[in-house]
Design a protein around this motif. Sequence first.
Motif, mmCIF file in Angstrom:
data_model
loop_
_atom_site.group_PDB
_atom_site.id
_atom_site.type_symbol
_atom_site.label_atom_id
_atom_site.label_comp_id
_atom_site.label_asym_id
_atom_site.label_seq_id
_atom_site.Cartn_x
_atom_site.Cartn_y
_atom_site.Cartn_z
ATOM 1 N N ASP A 61 39.341 22.750 89.008
ATOM 2 C CA ASP A 61 38.716 23.767 89.840
ATOM 3 C C ASP A 61 37.834 24.693 88.997
ATOM 4 O OD1 ASP A 61 38.232 25.043 92.301
ATOM 5 O OD2 ASP A 61 39.973 26.361 92.102
ATOM 6 N N ALA A 62 38.264 24.991 87.780
ATOM 7 C CA ALA A 62 37.477 25.850 86.887
ATOM 8 C C ALA A 62 36.125 25.206 86.573
ATOM 9 C CB ALA A 62 38.244 26.119 85.595
ATOM 10 N N VAL A 63 36.136 23.916 86.279
ATOM 11 C CA VAL A 63 34.891 23.207 85.974
ATOM 12 C C VAL A 63 33.975 23.199 87.194
ATOM 13 C CG1 VAL A 63 33.882 20.975 85.333
ATOM 14 C CG2 VAL A 63 35.966 21.783 84.188
ATOM 15 N N THR A 64 34.526 22.868 88.353
ATOM 16 C CA THR A 64 33.743 22.824 89.592
ATOM 17 C C THR A 64 33.142 24.188 89.910
ATOM 18 O OG1 THR A 64 35.111 21.043 90.470
ATOM 19 C CG2 THR A 64 33.849 22.331 92.073
ATOM 20 N N LYS A 65 33.950 25.227 89.834
ATOM 21 C CA LYS A 65 33.450 26.571 90.171
ATOM 22 C C LYS A 65 32.456 27.085 89.137
ATOM 23 C CE LYS A 65 36.776 27.874 93.509
ATOM 24 N NZ LYS A 65 37.832 28.732 93.964
ATOM 25 N N ALA A 66 32.652 26.741 87.875
ATOM 26 C CA ALA A 66 31.685 27.150 86.855
ATOM 27 C C ALA A 66 30.320 26.526 87.134
ATOM 28 C CB ALA A 66 32.174 26.762 85.469
ATOM 29 N N GLU A 67 30.330 25.270 87.565
ATOM 30 C CA GLU A 67 29.074 24.589 87.884
ATOM 31 C C GLU A 67 28.446 25.156 89.151
ATOM 32 O OE1 GLU A 67 27.313 20.081 87.808
ATOM 33 O OE2 GLU A 67 29.437 20.332 88.306
#
Length: 160
Positions: A61-67
């Motif tokens: 989720d962190a990777v997705t939201k950062a993108e």
Amino acid sequence: MVVGDTTWTLWRALPAFSGAKGMPVRILIADDDVSIRQLLRRILEERPDWEVCGEAANGNDAVTKAEQLTPDLAIIDLAMPDKNGVQAAREIYAISPFTPMLLLTVQEVSVELARAAREAGFRGAVTKGSRSDVVMAVETLLSRGTFFDVDRSQRASDLE
């Protein structure tokens, strides 16, 4: 993936971040503990020039939201499900190498952990125990500095 010398040098040469045209600095918080996320949100949003633009409960989720959110800064917990903080940081760094990331951990930040964090793209690491250290670390990263809260007996030069 190791943070390259060229990227590191370019990042440090950028001016201090102050938000876009009077807009608050946008911060992403990634931690699997909802109470920690809520506490961090309260601490960060005490500053009128900082806002939490999103929260993530695991590494994926962190990777997705950062993108998706393109935050100005990301605070990422070390121990999260799906992907730990170091794994997530490597992916975020690949997407956005100039987004400062702060590693948050319950462990003491050893020289070894600080090295691993730097190699993953983090520009700072602090323990969860100190509100003032978290705020100081965020301020330092926004000023294009680094903040690795290693054991007080160690020196920052040990990280070089």
